[in-house]
Motif scaffolding. Structure first.
Motif, mmCIF file in Angstrom:
data_model
loop_
_atom_site.group_PDB
_atom_site.id
_atom_site.type_symbol
_atom_site.label_atom_id
_atom_site.label_comp_id
_atom_site.label_asym_id
_atom_site.label_seq_id
_atom_site.Cartn_x
_atom_site.Cartn_y
_atom_site.Cartn_z
ATOM 1 N N VAL A 217 0.867 -1.181 0.000
ATOM 2 C CA VAL A 217 0.000 0.000 0.000
ATOM 3 C C VAL A 217 0.900 1.226 0.000
ATOM 4 O O VAL A 217 1.519 1.563 1.015
ATOM 5 C CB VAL A 217 -0.934 0.014 1.225
ATOM 6 N N ALA A 218 1.009 1.885 -1.148
ATOM 7 C CA ALA A 218 1.903 3.039 -1.273
ATOM 8 C C ALA A 218 1.620 3.750 -2.581
ATOM 9 O O ALA A 218 1.300 3.102 -3.593
ATOM 10 C CB ALA A 218 3.369 2.599 -1.236
ATOM 11 N N ASN A 219 1.746 5.070 -2.571
ATOM 12 C CA ASN A 219 1.638 5.823 -3.813
ATOM 13 C C ASN A 219 2.703 5.343 -4.800
ATOM 14 O O ASN A 219 3.820 4.992 -4.397
ATOM 15 C CB ASN A 219 1.817 7.319 -3.550
ATOM 16 N N HIS A 223 10.191 7.131 -5.228
ATOM 17 C CA HIS A 223 10.834 6.976 -3.920
ATOM 18 C C HIS A 223 10.240 5.835 -3.102
ATOM 19 O O HIS A 223 10.803 5.446 -2.077
ATOM 20 C CB HIS A 223 10.735 8.278 -3.130
ATOM 21 N N LYS A 224 9.131 5.273 -3.562
ATOM 22 C CA LYS A 224 8.534 4.144 -2.833
ATOM 23 C C LYS A 224 9.175 2.810 -3.202
ATOM 24 O O LYS A 224 8.894 1.789 -2.571
ATOM 25 C CB LYS A 224 7.025 4.088 -3.078
ATOM 26 N N LEU A 289 6.737 -2.942 2.246
ATOM 27 C CA LEU A 289 6.945 -1.533 1.911
ATOM 28 C C LEU A 289 8.405 -1.366 1.505
ATOM 29 O O LEU A 289 9.302 -1.396 2.353
ATOM 30 C CB LEU A 289 6.618 -0.626 3.091
ATOM 31 N N PRO A 290 8.681 -1.164 0.204
ATOM 32 C CA PRO A 290 10.063 -1.120 -0.294
ATOM 33 C C PRO A 290 10.637 0.289 -0.433
ATOM 34 O O PRO A 290 11.505 0.522 -1.264
ATOM 35 C CB PRO A 290 9.923 -1.784 -1.662
ATOM 36 N N THR A 313 11.779 -1.870 4.140
ATOM 37 C CA THR A 313 13.152 -1.367 4.111
ATOM 38 C C THR A 313 13.458 -0.581 5.386
ATOM 39 O O THR A 313 12.594 0.111 5.936
ATOM 40 C CB THR A 313 13.361 -0.472 2.880
ATOM 41 N N ALA A 314 14.691 -0.686 5.836
ATOM 42 C CA ALA A 314 15.119 -0.055 7.092
ATOM 43 C C ALA A 314 15.489 1.397 6.830
ATOM 44 O O ALA A 314 16.669 1.776 6.831
ATOM 45 C CB ALA A 314 16.297 -0.824 7.690
#
Length: 389
Positions: A217-219, A223-224, A289-290, A313-314
């Motif tokens: 779930v991300a635009n 940058h995502k 979430l990458p 991702t950290a």
């Protein structure tokens, strides 16, 4: 994290009464994470008997519906974006005068601004209207300002005129102190919150597939890091762990990502922007979430509240949410992302334990009640040091 270490009773005794009037300022009321948090805060303040106005600079939006019947007053100020041309300057001067006039009439004890456009306008308005306390929210890392000397200069002036800054993650607070020289005593961390209903089980959405469901779930912005996720899913298929990738969100990268998914031959479902995320969280085997950079992710929080195992991702504030209760991998590393997803998909017992830990921690730390109480205690503290005339 200041203002949250003591019991509520001792805080109430030391800090006195809650403010009677609070104004919140933001650019618009779209479906973004900052807008969600602002609406939760407005609802929570109003529920505690605080007269709350939500001031919208440009135009309202879909989240206005969530404020109906809550007692929150929504005011549209009539600012216009610079993209509409030189006429915007005259319109915005009148809108600033409208904001100052409203503040003088309403006489809020606290004005809190969310996001860059709001907090650089809130600073002069608060000074002109003599608002006792101005709080600015910092909700993302500062990549968008890098190299923009005008933005940095305007922000520096606004920060000097602001009484206190609130970040939603330690990573953001640390960056503000390090890069802008803001003293530690002028910034604190208050984490995002979620409604209690977000912790309740949802009916799983229908996703027709025989494969494990990986949800993101991300635009769809660069940058995502979706391109690394697509490559990771291709690697999973090659190693014997094919999956169905469900992508919720929209953005400028969509066409390119759809083409990439086709060329890789992976089962990727692009569902666009949606508000019925809870059902897809319930259906997912793992949430991913990458991002290449992140502030404090509402998507990760929502997955934790749903009890889903998360691979992320950290970056930014994500390790603060997932340390010891999620799988953290390096950014821009498709192989590392694939390995993290494979670990979760291949060991269901470990995945279930990860989801339980995430849920329990989120329930204790990430409810909207916890968030709103932290803000009210902050307002009390600031008003105690600067009482109204």
């Amino acid at each position: 994290m200041p203002f949250t270490d003591e019991s509520s009773a001792s805080q109430d005794k030391r800090l006195g009464q809650s403010p009677a009037r609070v104004c919140l300022l933001i650019g618009q009321l779209g479906l973004g994470g900052a807008e969600k948090q602002l609406v939760l805060l407005a609802r929570g303040l109003s529920a505690r008997g605080i007269r709350t106005h939500l001031l919208v600079m440009f135009k309202k939006g879909p989240r206005e519906e969530e404020l109906k019947g809550t007692g929150v007053h929504v005011v549209e100020l009539g600012f216009r974006p610079r993209s509409v041309g030189w006429r915007a300057y005259a319109v915005n001067i009148r809108a600033l005068a409208r904001l100052v006039g409203f503040l003088r009439k309403e006489r809020p004890q606290v004005l809190q601004a969310f996001l860059f456009a709001a907090y650089v306008i809130a600073a002069p308005a608060a000074v002109l209207a003599r608002v006792p306390v101005l709080v600015a929210g910092r909700r993302s890392l500062g990549y968008f300002k890098e190299g923009n000397r005008l933005a940095l200069a305007v922000e520096a002036v606004a920060t000097r005129w602001t009484d206190f800054l609130v970040a939603n993650s330690t990573a953001i607070a640390d960056e503000v102190r390090r890069e802008e020289g803001v003293p530690a005593a002028k910034i604190s961390v208050i984490r995002n919150g979620m409604r209690r209903s977000e912790f309740e089980p949802a009916e799983p959405a229908t996703v027709v597939t025989s494969l494990p469901v990986v949800l993101c779930v991300a635009n769809l912005g660069a940058h995502k890091g979706h391109r690394y996720l697509l490559t990771a899913c291709s690697a999973l298929r090659s190693s014997g762990y094919p999956c169905t990738l469900v992508l919720i969100g929209d953005g400028p990268e969509r066409t390119r990502l759809e083409q990439m998914a086709d060329s890789l031959g992976i089962d990727a479902r692009f569902l666009g922007a949606r508000t019925d995320v809870a059902g897809f969280l319930a259906r997912a085997d793992v949430v991913v979430l990458p991002s290449l950079y992140e502030g404090s992710s509402n998507a990760v929080m929502e997955a934790m509240a749903a009890g889903r195992p998360v691979v992320a991702t950290a970056v930014g504030g994500t390790p603060e949410l997932l340390e010891g209760r999620g799988m953290l991998v390096p950014p821009a590393d498709a192989a590392g992302l694939a390995a993290g997803l494979q670990h979760v998909l291949s060991d269901r017992d470990a995945a279930d334990a990860m989801g339980r830990k995430a849920y329990e921690w989120a329930m204790a730390n990430l409810t909207d009640d916890v968030m709103v109480d932290c803000y009210v205690n902050l307002y009390r503290h600031l008003l105690e040091s600067r009482p109204m005339e």
